[in-house]
Motif scaffolding. Structure first.
Motif, PDB file in Angstrom:
ATOM      1  N   ASN A  96      -5.971   6.211  -3.332  1.00  0.00           N
ATOM      2  CA  ASN A  96      -5.102   4.921  -2.867  1.00  0.00           C
ATOM      3  C   ASN A  96      -5.212   5.379  -1.679  1.00  0.00           C
ATOM      4  O   ASN A  96      -4.413   6.073  -0.185  1.00  0.00           O
ATOM      5  CB  ASN A  96      -4.035   5.119  -3.125  1.00  0.00           C
ATOM      6  CG  ASN A  96      -3.705   3.194  -3.342  1.00  0.00           C
ATOM      7  OD1 ASN A  96      -4.526   2.736  -2.396  1.00  0.00           O
ATOM      8  ND2 ASN A  96      -3.230   2.413  -4.108  1.00  0.00           N
ATOM      9  N   SER A  98      -5.426   3.899   3.089  1.00  0.00           N
ATOM     10  CA  SER A  98      -5.755   3.354   4.191  1.00  0.00           C
ATOM     11  C   SER A  98      -6.524   3.079   4.490  1.00  0.00           C
ATOM     12  O   SER A  98      -6.663   4.587   5.683  1.00  0.00           O
ATOM     13  CB  SER A  98      -3.971   2.715   4.261  1.00  0.00           C
ATOM     14  OG  SER A  98      -4.566   1.765   5.806  1.00  0.00           O
ATOM     15  N   PRO A 217      -5.007  -0.368  11.261  1.00  0.00           N
ATOM     16  CA  PRO A 217      -5.371  -0.205   9.777  1.00  0.00           C
ATOM     17  C   PRO A 217      -6.581  -1.367   9.470  1.00  0.00           C
ATOM     18  O   PRO A 217      -6.331  -2.623  10.223  1.00  0.00           O
ATOM     19  CB  PRO A 217      -4.111  -0.894   8.877  1.00  0.00           C
ATOM     20  CG  PRO A 217      -3.216  -1.232  10.207  1.00  0.00           C
ATOM     21  CD  PRO A 217      -3.402  -1.003  11.293  1.00  0.00           C
ATOM     22  N   GLN A 220      -7.887  -1.428   3.100  1.00  0.00           N
ATOM     23  CA  GLN A 220      -7.025  -0.800   1.708  1.00  0.00           C
ATOM     24  C   GLN A 220      -8.333  -0.081   0.043  1.00  0.00           C
ATOM     25  O   GLN A 220      -8.392  -1.086  -0.440  1.00  0.00           O
ATOM     26  CB  GLN A 220      -6.091  -1.330   0.979  1.00  0.00           C
ATOM     27  CG  GLN A 220      -4.714  -0.648   0.397  1.00  0.00           C
ATOM     28  CD  GLN A 220      -3.665   0.313   1.083  1.00  0.00           C
ATOM     29  OE1 GLN A 220      -3.758   0.476   1.939  1.00  0.00           O
ATOM     30  NE2 GLN A 220      -4.052   1.143   0.476  1.00  0.00           N
TER      31      GLN A 220
END
Length: 377
Positions: A96, A98, A217, A220
Motif C-alpha cells: 500500500n 503513495s 503525491p 495512492q
C-alpha cells in the motif's frame, strides 16, 4: 269415519299426558345435574383446602403430591471443546504505497482512474519533459563531437604524437557527456509514472495540467498480492494469543471461509481502546480485495475431553450455577462449575460426569425434586 272421530279425543288426551310426563322428567334431570355440580365444586374446594393444610404440616406429603411436569431431556457427553475469540478485521496489503512525482513539470496525461486495476509497468501519468528532451539532444550532439575528438586523440597517442594530457582531457570529456546523457535519460523515464506492481489505483490526487515537483503525491496505490488481515484484540488476551495460533476467517461479502494462522502480534497497547494489533496470514484468494471486511475466530482454548451442555440449561442462584438432572422420575438440582462458553455451548468443569440426562424443554417449570414425565421426542 264415525269410529275414527269417536277415538280422537282419547288419543289426544294420551299424547298430552305423555308430553307432560316427559317434561317433568327432563326438568328433574336438569335440576339433579345442577345439584351434583354444586356438590363437585364444594368437594373440590374442600379437597384443595385439606391438601394445602397437609402440605404445610407434612413436607413429605407435599413432595408426593406435586404435579408431574412434562419435559424433554438432553444427553450430556464428552467431546472436544474449543473456544474462539471472535473479532472483526480488515484485509490490508503490504504493498500500500503513495506514488509521488520524481521530476518537475506539468501533468500532460492521466490514463489512470480511481478503482482501476493495472499491471506492473502500465502508465499512470505523463509529465511534460520537453526541457529534458532538449537537453538530451544537446548532450547527444556534444557527445558525438567528443567521441570524434577522443578517437583522433587516441590514435595520435598510440602513435606517440601529442601529450598524455590532451588524450586524458578528450577521454574525460567524452565519459562526462556519457554520464550526463544517462542521467538525462533517467529523468526522462521518470516523467512517465508507471505502476510499480500489479494492483489497484485507490486515489488520484493530481489533476490534468497541474504543475508538480519532485515529491508531490500523485496516486495512492494498493497491490493485490501480499495481503494480510489486521484486527484489534482486547488487552485481556495478552499472553493468551500467540504467533501461529489457529484462526478461522470468514468473508461475509463473498461467503467464503478459510483456516489460517496468526502471523504477528503487536507489542504495544492502544491507550484509546485498550487493544493490541494482531496480524493474520492470508493466502492468495480470488475475490478477496484490500479493505474487505473479515470475521476472525481465533482459538485461545481447547479441551479434548470436555463435558459440554447447552448454555441455556445452566441456571444460577445465590449458591452458584446449576442444572436439573433427571433421576428416578424427578428433576434433581445439581450444582456445577462452569468453564468457558462459545456458540451456545458451555464447558462443565465439575458436577457432571458426561452420562447424565438433563431437563431440556420445561427446565424453567421444574424445581428441585419435582416429579417429571418425559415426553416422546
Amino acid at each position: 269415519m264415525k269410529t275414527i272421530l269417536r277415538f280422537l279425543p282419547i288419543t289426544l288426551a294420551l299424547v298430552m299426558s305423555f308430553a307432560c310426563a316427559e317434561d317433568e322428567s327432563v326438568e328433574a334431570k336438569k335440576a339433579k345435574l345442577e345439584e351434583l355440580k354444586a356438590q363437585v365444586v364444594e368437594l373440590n374446594g374442600n379437597i384443595r383446602t385439606l391438601e394445602a393444610e397437609l402440605m404445610k404440616l407434612d413436607p413429605e406429603f407435599a413432595k408426593q403430591n406435586q404435579k408431574s411436569v412434562l419435559i424433554t431431556t438432553a444427553d450430556t457427553h464428552k467431546e472436544r471443546f474449543e473456544h474462539f475469540v471472535e473479532v472483526t478485521g480488515s484485509v490490508l496489503s503490504k504493498k500500500n504505497v503513495s506514488i509521488s512525482s520524481e521530476t518537475a513539470g506539468q501533468v500532460l496525461e492521466i490514463p489512470a482512474m480511481e478503482g482501476m486495476r493495472v499491471k506492473k509497468g502500465e502508465v499512470l501519468a505523463r509529465i511534460d519533459a520537453e526541457v529534458i528532451q532538449r537537453n538530451i539532444d544537446e548532450v547527444e550532439n556534444s557527445l558525438s563531437l567528443a567521441n570524434t575528438l577522443f578517437e583522433k586523440q587516441k590514435r595520435l597517442w598510440e602513435q606517440e604524437i601529442g601529450t598524455e594530457v590532451q588524450y586524458l582531457e578528450a577521454k574525460n570529456r567524452k565519459e562526462g557527456l556519457e554520464r550526463s546523457l544517462a542521467s538525462l535519460k533517467t529523468q526522462l523515464d521518470k516523467s512517465i509514472v508507471k505502476a510499480p506492481f500489479d494492483g489497484t489505483v485507490e486515489t488520484v490526487t493530481v489533476r490534468l495540467g497541474e504543475l508538480v515537483q519532485p515529491g508531490s503525491p500523485m496516486f495512492q496505490f494498493v497491490g493485490e498480492s501480499d495481503l494480510f488481515i489486521e484486527a484489534d484484540i482486547s488487552e485481556a488476551y495478552v499472553g493468551v494469543l500467540g504467533k501461529g495460533d489457529s484462526v478461522r476467517v470468514s468473508f461475509p461479502s463473498i461467503g467464503k471461509e478459510i483456516e489460517t494462522r496468526v502471523s504477528a502480534i503487536g507489542a504495544i497497547i492502544n491507550p484509546n481502546n485498550r487493544t493490541f494489533k494482531v496480524e493474520v496470514y492470508l493466502p492468495q484468494m480470488d475475490l478477496v480485495k484490500p479493505n474487505m471486511l473479515a470475521i476472525l475466530d481465533i482459538k485461545d482454548y481447547e479441551n479434548p475431553e470436555a463435558v459440554v451442555v447447552p448454555s441455556k440449561l445452566v441456571l444460577s442462584d445465590n449458591r452458584g450455577d446449576y442444572v436439573f438432572v433427571v433421576r428416578d422420575g424427578k428433576a434433581i438440582k445439581t450444582y456445577v462449575q462452569r468453564g468457558k462458553t462459545f456458540q451456545q455451548l458451555t464447558e462443565i468443569l465439575e458436577g457432571l460426569s458426561g452420562d447424565e440426562k438433563l431437563v431440556d424443554k420445561g427446565f424453567r417449570e421444574v424445581g428441585d425434586n419435582f416429579n417429571v414425565t418425559i415426553a416422546q421426542q
